[in-house]
Design an enzyme around this catalytic site. Structure first.
Site, short mmCIF file in Angstrom:
data_model
loop_
_atom_site.label_atom_id
_atom_site.label_comp_id
_atom_site.label_asym_id
_atom_site.label_seq_id
_atom_site.Cartn_x
_atom_site.Cartn_y
_atom_site.Cartn_z
N PHE A 164 0.81 -1.22 0.00
CA PHE A 164 0.00 0.00 0.00
C PHE A 164 0.84 1.27 0.00
O PHE A 164 0.37 2.33 -0.39
CB PHE A 164 -0.95 0.01 1.22
N LYS A 188 -1.12 -7.12 -9.19
CA LYS A 188 -2.10 -7.22 -8.10
C LYS A 188 -1.70 -6.16 -7.08
O LYS A 188 -0.82 -6.37 -6.24
CB LYS A 188 -2.05 -8.62 -7.48
N GLU A 191 -4.99 -3.74 -1.91
CA GLU A 191 -6.43 -3.47 -1.89
C GLU A 191 -6.76 -2.19 -1.12
O GLU A 191 -7.87 -1.72 -1.13
CB GLU A 191 -7.18 -4.67 -1.30
N SER A 241 5.32 -6.92 3.41
CA SER A 241 5.85 -7.24 4.74
C SER A 241 6.63 -8.56 4.70
O SER A 241 6.42 -9.40 3.81
CB SER A 241 4.70 -7.33 5.74
N CYS A 296 9.47 1.90 3.43
CA CYS A 296 10.37 0.80 3.79
C CYS A 296 11.78 1.31 4.01
O CYS A 296 12.63 0.61 4.56
CB CYS A 296 10.37 -0.27 2.72
N GLU A 396 8.93 -4.19 13.21
CA GLU A 396 8.81 -3.08 12.25
C GLU A 396 7.53 -2.33 12.62
O GLU A 396 6.42 -2.88 12.50
CB GLU A 396 8.71 -3.62 10.82
P1 NAD Z 1 1.54 -6.53 3.06
O1 NAD Z 1 2.55 -7.61 3.14
O2 NAD Z 1 0.42 -6.54 4.04
O3 NAD Z 1 0.84 -6.54 1.60
C1 NAD Z 1 1.61 -6.60 0.42
C2 NAD Z 1 0.78 -7.31 -0.65
O4 NAD Z 1 0.48 -8.64 -0.19
C3 NAD Z 1 -0.56 -6.64 -0.93
O5 NAD Z 1 -0.81 -6.67 -2.31
C4 NAD Z 1 -1.55 -7.49 -0.15
O6 NAD Z 1 -2.83 -7.52 -0.74
C5 NAD Z 1 -0.92 -8.87 -0.18
N1 NAD Z 1 -1.25 -9.65 1.02
C6 NAD Z 1 -1.51 -9.18 2.27
N2 NAD Z 1 -1.78 -10.19 3.11
C7 NAD Z 1 -1.68 -11.33 2.38
C8 NAD Z 1 -1.85 -12.72 2.70
N3 NAD Z 1 -2.16 -13.13 3.93
N4 NAD Z 1 -1.66 -13.61 1.72
C9 NAD Z 1 -1.33 -13.22 0.46
N5 NAD Z 1 -1.18 -11.91 0.12
C10 NAD Z 1 -1.34 -10.98 1.06
O7 NAD Z 1 2.33 -5.15 3.09
P2 NAD Z 1 1.74 -3.68 3.18
O8 NAD Z 1 1.18 -3.48 4.55
O9 NAD Z 1 0.87 -3.41 2.01
O10 NAD Z 1 3.06 -2.81 2.98
C11 NAD Z 1 3.92 -2.49 4.03
C12 NAD Z 1 5.08 -3.46 4.13
O11 NAD Z 1 5.78 -3.51 2.89
C13 NAD Z 1 6.11 -3.06 5.16
O12 NAD Z 1 6.55 -4.21 5.83
C14 NAD Z 1 7.24 -2.46 4.33
O13 NAD Z 1 8.51 -2.52 4.93
C15 NAD Z 1 7.17 -3.33 3.12
N6 NAD Z 1 7.79 -2.67 1.98
C16 NAD Z 1 9.01 -3.12 1.59
C17 NAD Z 1 9.65 -2.52 0.53
C18 NAD Z 1 10.99 -2.99 0.09
O14 NAD Z 1 11.41 -2.59 -0.97
N7 NAD Z 1 11.68 -3.84 0.82
C19 NAD Z 1 9.03 -1.46 -0.16
C20 NAD Z 1 7.78 -1.04 0.26
C21 NAD Z 1 7.17 -1.66 1.33
#
Ligand code: NAD
Length: 511
Positions: A164, A188, A191, A241, A296, A396
């Site tokens: 997000f 994808k 959401e 994450s 991040c 985090e």
């Molecule tokens: P998230 O892991 O909750 O979601 C990421 C994606 O995974 C979304 O598209 C989401 O719909 C999907 N998702 C969520 N739960 C899922 C599940 N149980 N099963 C399958 N798919 C699922 O992450 P977020 O909250 O959207 O973003 C924040 C996180 O992203 C933080 O941990 C941040 O550090 C990380 N991030 C990392 C980088 C990097 O380059 N390392 C860059 C941006 C964000």
């Protein structure tokens, strides 16, 4: 090329009650009957719904991408580059609109969203040089009368799953190289802020990208799981994450796909005793609280070395009242709300656990007046005297909470960072070039800033952390992105006089 419609795209997007998929060059409603709320985080109200994909919806998007693949793969580099230039120009000329859409659903201030779009543009700009990037090597006369050369070919249909916190930039990290290399793409998005992806889909179509080359499926775990198991998807790029990154990497690779999964972070900023205190404090406040800490590459922990700790914390504290918290659409705001109420409350919970576990809460963001509004606001927080066993250090937090760990020496600072399970970004503030160079040598982190607090590499390098911040071998975008989205083929070729042909059962050797 289609013309941009009279009604600005962001007005159309933000006025929509419902966001659905983009498949084969048109908007397609979700067939699952399931949907989720998309909030305006500044008001706390539901702004629209997003339809969630069924497995059939994912299959339809993959089918569209597969059908578009042969023609796109065969499209000349000259023509692909022409389209990429137009995609780049379409994003640039709609940068304000895209930033408004990002800000409205994510909550970040518009100027920050504008910066996000600008950094994403770098990836399209890099991909415009794809003719150069796909040049393989050629060895004339590798053996007598034999030439050997390498070409790089696209993988096929590839997918991206994005978080997000950068709803425009992270998709651009992936899709720019993927499409330039001749793949077709299924995105994808998160959401929580799905509209930016649809706006980009419109813009790419107007730029002349053929139908089916770029597709979007909205949704949750159902869509992710189908992507991970789909037999026609060759590779998956993920950003999010750590637990989900690990899950995606394990399932994608178990299904035989190439995968790069960029994960969570805990970025440390080391401040050595010789650093300029004002410069370090400015950097800590900017990188800790910018985008409400939902980056991040945000600085999560300041590591104050030796006797700089007291004056540094004083300088950070002095800047806190000056951070203007407010809606992203207000040009005077510097920091917007968090993404959801649930996340805001989770972040605020670390202030209680820190106090209970013995840290000093110097500033508590819950005292900000907007904390009591309907929006998902939390003021900026500063926690001093943090130790590595505390929850606010171990987890985090992903919010506007800066923690400070005091250490006696440079060696203690490096040990702290190297023992941390994450290794996304880190920074050092010092006036000593030798110390900075040693830090760059010592630290087990993928991206390092020297007097630079958020060292996100420019588009012609690649982005990626070490340790639990990345699952996979290759970093994202830049040269490693081209490598990820292509596979090498080596051709050995000769054009002998048929008269010289003879049977030879020996293993071919060079001569
Ligand atoms: P998230 O892991 O909750 O979601 C990421 C994606 O995974 C979304 O598209 C989401 O719909 C999907 N998702 C969520 N739960 C899922 C599940 N149980 N099963 C399958 N798919 C699922 O992450 P977020 O909250 O959207 O973003 C924040 C996180 O992203 C933080 O941990 C941040 O550090 C990380 N991030 C990392 C980088 C990097 O380059 N390392 C860059 C941006 C964000």
């Amino acid at each position: 090329m289609a013309q941009v419609t009279e009604l600005a795209l962001d007005e159309r997007t933000l006025a929509a009650d419902r966001i659905d998929h983009w498949i084969g060059g048109r908007a397609v409603p979700a067939s699952s009957g399931r949907s989720g709320p998309v909030y305006n985080p500044a008001t706390g109200r539901v702004a629209r719904e997003v339809g969630f994909a069924s497995t059939d919806d994912v299959d339809a998007a993959v089918r569209a991408a597969r059908e578009a693949l042969p023609a796109w793969r065969a499209t000349s580099l000259a023509r692909r580059t022409e389209i990429l230039f137009r995609m780049r120009n379409a994003i640039e000329s709609h940068r304000d609109e895209l930033a408004r859409v990002v800000s409205a659903e994510h909550g970040k201030v518009e100027s920050d969203a504008w910066g996000e779009v600008s950094r994403g543009l770098e990836n399209l700009e890099f991909a415009c040089g794809i003719q150069h990037l796909l040049k393989g090597g050629f060895s004339e006369q590798a053996s007598t009368g034999i030439d050997v050369y390498q070409i790089r070919q696209p993988l096929g249909v590839v997918a991206g799953i994005t978080p997000f916190n950068f709803p425009a930039m992270v998709p651009l990290w992936m899709l720019s190289n993927a499409i330039a290399c001749g793949n077709t793409f299924v995105l994808k998005p998160s959401e929580k802020d799905p509209s930016a992806s649809m706006l980009m889909a419109h813009l790419f179509q107007e730029a002349g990208l053929p139908e089916g080359v770029f597709n979007v499926v909205q949704g949750d775990r159902v869509a992710v799981d189908r992507i991970l198991e789909h037999p026609d998807i060759a590779a998956v790029s993920f950003v999010g994450s750590t637990p989900i990154a690990r899950y995606v990497y394990e399932h994608a690779t178990a299904a035989g796909k190439r995968c790069q999964a960029l994960a969570g972070a805990k970025n440390h900023m080391v401040v050595l005793p010789d650093a300029d205190i004002d410069m370090a404090a400015d950097a800590a406040v900017s990188a800790g609280y910018g985008s409400a800490g939902e980056r991040c590459m945000a600085i999560a922990t300041v590591v104050a070395v030796g006797d700089i700790a007291d004056p540094l914390i004083e300088a950070i504290q002095a800047r806190i009242p000056g951070v203007r918290v407010g809606p992203g659409s207000d040009p005077s705001s510097q920091m917007g709300p968090l993404i959801t109420r649930e996340h805001r409350d989770r972040v605020a919970g670390y202030l209680d656990s820190a106090r209970t576990q013995g840290a000093t809460v110097v500033a508590d963001g819950r005292q900000h007046e907007l904390y009591r509004s309907d929006g998902f606001f939390l003021g900026v927080s500063l926690i001093d005297n943090v130790t590595t066993s505390m929850d606010c250090y171990r987890d985090e937090i992903f919010g506007p909470v800066l923690t400070v760990v005091r250490v006696p020496t440079y060696a203690d600072a490096v040990r702290l960072i190297n023992e941390n399970p994450w290794g996304n970004g880190t920074a050092i503030f010092t006036r000593d070039g030798g110390a900075a160079r040693q830090f760059q040598f010592d630290v087990t982190v993928g991206m390092v800033g020297i007097n630079v607090p958020i060292p996100v590499p420019v588009g012609y390098y690649s982005f990626g952390g070490w340790k639990s911040s990345l699952f996979g071998d290759l970093h994202m975008y830049g040269p490693e992105g081209v490598q990820f989205y292509t596979r090498a083929k080596v051709v050995t070729s000769r054009w002998p006089d048929p008269g010289s042909s003879k049977v030879d059962l020996g293993f071919p050797r060079t001569r």
